[in-house]
Design a protein around this motif. Structure first.
Motif, PDB file in Angstrom:
ATOM      1  N   TYR A  42       0.852  -1.188   0.000  1.00  0.00           N
ATOM      2  CA  TYR A  42       0.000   0.000   0.000  1.00  0.00           C
ATOM      3  C   TYR A  42       0.886   1.235   0.000  1.00  0.00           C
ATOM      4  O   TYR A  42       2.066   1.169   0.377  1.00  0.00           O
ATOM      5  N   GLU A  43       0.298   2.368  -0.338  1.00  0.00           N
ATOM      6  CA  GLU A  43       1.004   3.644  -0.259  1.00  0.00           C
ATOM      7  C   GLU A  43       0.324   4.533   0.777  1.00  0.00           C
ATOM      8  O   GLU A  43      -0.889   4.723   0.741  1.00  0.00           O
ATOM      9  N   THR A  44       1.110   5.052   1.718  1.00  0.00           N
ATOM     10  CA  THR A  44       0.556   5.972   2.707  1.00  0.00           C
ATOM     11  C   THR A  44       0.259   7.325   2.062  1.00  0.00           C
ATOM     12  O   THR A  44       0.690   7.605   0.937  1.00  0.00           O
ATOM     13  N   ILE A  45      -0.423   8.177   2.795  1.00  0.00           N
ATOM     14  CA  ILE A  45      -0.819   9.460   2.232  1.00  0.00           C
ATOM     15  C   ILE A  45       0.385  10.354   1.949  1.00  0.00           C
ATOM     16  O   ILE A  45       0.325  11.250   1.099  1.00  0.00           O
ATOM     17  N   ASP A  46       1.510  10.080   2.626  1.00  0.00           N
ATOM     18  CA  ASP A  46       2.728  10.858   2.370  1.00  0.00           C
ATOM     19  C   ASP A  46       3.701  10.111   1.462  1.00  0.00           C
ATOM     20  O   ASP A  46       4.889  10.451   1.388  1.00  0.00           O
ATOM     21  N   GLY A  47       3.206   9.096   0.747  1.00  0.00           N
ATOM     22  CA  GLY A  47       3.998   8.487  -0.311  1.00  0.00           C
ATOM     23  C   GLY A  47       4.952   7.394   0.094  1.00  0.00           C
ATOM     24  O   GLY A  47       5.830   7.022  -0.698  1.00  0.00           O
ATOM     25  N   VAL A  48       4.800   6.822   1.280  1.00  0.00           N
ATOM     26  CA  VAL A  48       5.666   5.722   1.705  1.00  0.00           C
ATOM     27  C   VAL A  48       5.010   4.400   1.315  1.00  0.00           C
ATOM     28  O   VAL A  48       3.838   4.167   1.617  1.00  0.00           O
ATOM     29  N   MET A  49       5.753   3.547   0.633  1.00  0.00           N
ATOM     30  CA  MET A  49       5.259   2.229   0.236  1.00  0.00           C
ATOM     31  C   MET A  49       5.476   1.265   1.399  1.00  0.00           C
ATOM     32  O   MET A  49       6.619   1.065   1.842  1.00  0.00           O
ATOM     33  N   VAL A  50       4.381   0.706   1.917  1.00  0.00           N
ATOM     34  CA  VAL A  50       4.468  -0.172   3.083  1.00  0.00           C
ATOM     35  C   VAL A  50       3.900  -1.541   2.758  1.00  0.00           C
ATOM     36  O   VAL A  50       3.121  -1.705   1.810  1.00  0.00           O
ATOM     37  N   VAL A  51       4.284  -2.520   3.568  1.00  0.00           N
ATOM     38  CA  VAL A  51       3.926  -3.915   3.298  1.00  0.00           C
ATOM     39  C   VAL A  51       2.986  -4.416   4.391  1.00  0.00           C
ATOM     40  O   VAL A  51       3.352  -4.491   5.568  1.00  0.00           O
ATOM     41  N   ASP A  69       2.357   8.549  11.480  1.00  0.00           N
ATOM     42  CA  ASP A  69       1.120   8.353  12.238  1.00  0.00           C
ATOM     43  C   ASP A  69       0.862   6.874  12.485  1.00  0.00           C
ATOM     44  O   ASP A  69       0.408   6.473  13.559  1.00  0.00           O
ATOM     45  N   ILE A  70       1.161   6.067  11.495  1.00  0.00           N
ATOM     46  CA  ILE A  70       0.888   4.634  11.607  1.00  0.00           C
ATOM     47  C   ILE A  70       1.832   3.956  12.584  1.00  0.00           C
ATOM     48  O   ILE A  70       1.410   3.174  13.434  1.00  0.00           O
ATOM     49  N   VAL A  71       3.116   4.258  12.509  1.00  0.00           N
ATOM     50  CA  VAL A  71       4.088   3.502  13.307  1.00  0.00           C
ATOM     51  C   VAL A  71       4.176   3.963  14.750  1.00  0.00           C
ATOM     52  O   VAL A  71       4.822   3.318  15.565  1.00  0.00           O
ATOM     53  N   GLU A  72       3.492   5.040  15.106  1.00  0.00           N
ATOM     54  CA  GLU A  72       3.581   5.520  16.487  1.00  0.00           C
ATOM     55  C   GLU A  72       2.260   5.422  17.236  1.00  0.00           C
ATOM     56  O   GLU A  72       2.010   6.144  18.179  1.00  0.00           O
ATOM     57  N   VAL A  73       1.416   4.475  16.852  1.00  0.00           N
ATOM     58  CA  VAL A  73       0.063   4.469  17.399  1.00  0.00           C
ATOM     59  C   VAL A  73      -0.164   3.506  18.547  1.00  0.00           C
ATOM     60  O   VAL A  73      -1.090   3.685  19.317  1.00  0.00           O
ATOM     61  N   THR A  74       0.622   2.495  18.694  1.00  0.00           N
ATOM     62  CA  THR A  74       0.293   1.408  19.603  1.00  0.00           C
ATOM     63  C   THR A  74       0.750   1.693  21.027  1.00  0.00           C
ATOM     64  O   THR A  74       1.867   1.369  21.412  1.00  0.00           O
ATOM     65  N   ASP A  75      -0.127   2.314  21.805  1.00  0.00           N
ATOM     66  CA  ASP A  75       0.173   2.617  23.208  1.00  0.00           C
ATOM     67  C   ASP A  75       1.514   3.311  23.369  1.00  0.00           C
ATOM     68  O   ASP A  75       2.250   3.060  24.331  1.00  0.00           O
ATOM     69  N   GLY A  76       1.828   4.172  22.420  1.00  0.00           N
ATOM     70  CA  GLY A  76       3.075   4.921  22.515  1.00  0.00           C
ATOM     71  C   GLY A  76       4.295   4.130  22.115  1.00  0.00           C
ATOM     72  O   GLY A  76       5.408   4.649  22.131  1.00  0.00           O
ATOM     73  N   ILE A  77       4.125   2.870  21.746  1.00  0.00           N
ATOM     74  CA  ILE A  77       5.253   2.028  21.341  1.00  0.00           C
ATOM     75  C   ILE A  77       5.344   2.041  19.819  1.00  0.00           C
ATOM     76  O   ILE A  77       4.361   1.801  19.124  1.00  0.00           O
ATOM     77  N   LYS A  78       6.522   2.333  19.308  1.00  0.00           N
ATOM     78  CA  LYS A  78       6.713   2.390  17.860  1.00  0.00           C
ATOM     79  C   LYS A  78       6.518   1.002  17.272  1.00  0.00           C
ATOM     80  O   LYS A  78       7.157   0.043  17.680  1.00  0.00           O
ATOM     81  N   SER A  79       5.598   0.879  16.329  1.00  0.00           N
ATOM     82  CA  SER A  79       5.322  -0.419  15.722  1.00  0.00           C
ATOM     83  C   SER A  79       6.306  -0.689  14.582  1.00  0.00           C
ATOM     84  O   SER A  79       7.181   0.126  14.296  1.00  0.00           O
ATOM     85  N   THR A  80       6.129  -1.822  13.937  1.00  0.00           N
ATOM     86  CA  THR A  80       7.134  -2.266  12.969  1.00  0.00           C
ATOM     87  C   THR A  80       6.538  -2.516  11.592  1.00  0.00           C
ATOM     88  O   THR A  80       6.857  -3.516  10.962  1.00  0.00           O
ATOM     89  N   LEU A  81       5.659  -1.637  11.142  1.00  0.00           N
ATOM     90  CA  LEU A  81       5.117  -1.787   9.797  1.00  0.00           C
ATOM     91  C   LEU A  81       6.260  -1.657   8.799  1.00  0.00           C
ATOM     92  O   LEU A  81       6.884  -0.602   8.671  1.00  0.00           O
ATOM     93  N   PRO A  82       6.590  -2.734   8.077  1.00  0.00           N
ATOM     94  CA  PRO A  82       7.756  -2.680   7.193  1.00  0.00           C
ATOM     95  C   PRO A  82       7.501  -1.849   5.939  1.00  0.00           C
ATOM     96  O   PRO A  82       6.379  -1.755   5.443  1.00  0.00           O
ATOM     97  N   ARG A  83       8.558  -1.248   5.446  1.00  0.00           N
ATOM     98  CA  ARG A  83       8.507  -0.475   4.210  1.00  0.00           C
ATOM     99  C   ARG A  83       9.007  -1.337   3.057  1.00  0.00           C
ATOM    100  O   ARG A  83       9.828  -2.234   3.241  1.00  0.00           O
ATOM    101  N   LEU A  84       8.534  -1.035   1.883  1.00  0.00           N
ATOM    102  CA  LEU A  84       8.980  -1.780   0.702  1.00  0.00           C
ATOM    103  C   LEU A  84      10.488  -1.661   0.521  1.00  0.00           C
ATOM    104  O   LEU A  84      11.139  -2.613   0.072  1.00  0.00           O
ATOM    105  N   THR A  85      11.054  -0.519   0.850  1.00  0.00           N
ATOM    106  CA  THR A  85      12.500  -0.336   0.695  1.00  0.00           C
ATOM    107  C   THR A  85      13.294  -1.371   1.498  1.00  0.00           C
ATOM    108  O   THR A  85      14.379  -1.769   1.083  1.00  0.00           O
TER     109      THR A  85
END
Length: 222
Positions: A42-51, A69-85
Motif C-alpha cells: 500500500y502507499e501511505t498518504i505521504d507516499g511511503v510504500m508499506v507492506v 502516524d501509523i508507526v507511532e500508534v500502539t500505546d506509545g510504542i513504535k510499531s514495525t510496519l515494514p517499508r517496501l524499501t
C-alpha cells in the motif's frame, strides 16, 4: 513434490515461524530456495510504500495516514510496519531471488516503479493485482516487467496482446478449464496459480503444466 524453485511463498514463508509479510518471512523463503515471495503493498498518504495484507493496520487506515502516524500508534510504542524499501534492500544480497509485489492500493504507480529501479531490482520484481487498472499502469510505464492480473481473466490471447507476461488465476479455474494452460503457453505466457496448500493438489497442478504455485506451506524436499 512441486520443485522448490517453482514455489512462491504467499506473504512470505511465514509458516516457518514468522509474521506474514515480514522481512523474516521473506528471508525464510530465500533460505528454502523458493522462486519468490509474494508481499502486499500500500502507499501511505505521504507516499511511503508499506507492506501489509489489509488496508487497516492496528486500527489505522493506511492510505489515509502518514507513515509516522501509523508507526507511532500502539500505546506509545513504535510499531514495525515494514517499508517496501526494506525488502528491496534485502533483494540486493540475493540476485537470483524474486519478489512478487501485489499492488493493493497505490496512488502513484510511477513512484513504485522508480523505487524498484532505484534498487536496480527491475529483473527481480514481478507485479500482480486484482486491479486491472494497476496492472495496465505498470505495463504502460515502459519497462518490461512481469505483470499478472489476479481477477480471473483467462483470455490468453488478449492478455498477451495487452503486454501481460503471466496468466495468474486461482487453481480451481485451471481444474475447470485445463485447456487454458496450453493456450497460455501458446501465446508465450507463464502460468501461475494460488493459493495451494495441499501436497496432492500441488502434484496435480504440476502435472497439468502449471509453472509456479503460490502457497502458505512450501513443500521442501529434504
Amino acid at each position: 513434490v512441486f520443485p522448490a524453485d517453482k514455489q512462491i511463498a504467499h506473504r512470505g514463508y511465514w509458516t516457518a515461524g514468522a509474521d506474514e509479510n515480514s522481512l523474516l518471512a521473506v528471508q525464510y523463503a530465500i533460505d528454502a530456495g523458493l522462486y519468490a515471495a509474494e508481499i502486499d503493498v500500500y502507499e501511505t498518504i505521504d507516499g511511503v510504500m508499506v507492506v501489509n495484507h489489509d488496508a487497516i493496520y492496528k486500527g489505522i487506515e493506511i492510505t489515509n495516514s502518514t507513515y509516522e502516524d501509523i508507526v507511532e500508534v500502539t500505546d506509545g510504542i513504535k510499531s514495525t510496519l515494514p517499508r517496501l524499501t526494506d525488502f528491496l534492500e534485502l533483494l540486493t544480497y540475493y540476485p537470483a531471488f524474486k519478489l512478487i509485489i501485489e499492488i493493493k492500493s497505490i496512488k502513484h504507480i510511477e513512484s513504485l516503479i522508480n523505487l524498484v529501479e532505484q534498487y536496480q531490482a527491475t529483473h527481480q520484481v514481478e507485479f500482480i493485482s486484482f486491479s486491472r487498472a494497476f496492472c495496465d499502469m505498470v505495463i504502460n510505464c515502459g519497462a518490461k516487467y512481469v505483470v499478472g492480473y489476479l481477477g480471473g481473466d483467462i483470455d490468453a490471447k488478449k492478455l498477451a496482446e495487452d503486454g501481460y507476461a503471466i496468466i495468474n488465476s486461482s487453481y480451481d479455474i485451471y481444474l475447470a478449464y485445463p485447456n487454458v494452460i496450453n493456450e497460455a503457453k501458446r501465446y508465450g505466457l507463464k502460468v501461475y496459480t494460488w493459493t495451494v496448500n495441499d501436497a496432492n493438489m500441488m502434484a496435480t497442478l504440476y502435472n497439468m503444466g502449471i509453472d509456479r504455485i503460490a502457497t502458505d506451506r512450501p513443500r521442501i524436499r529434504k
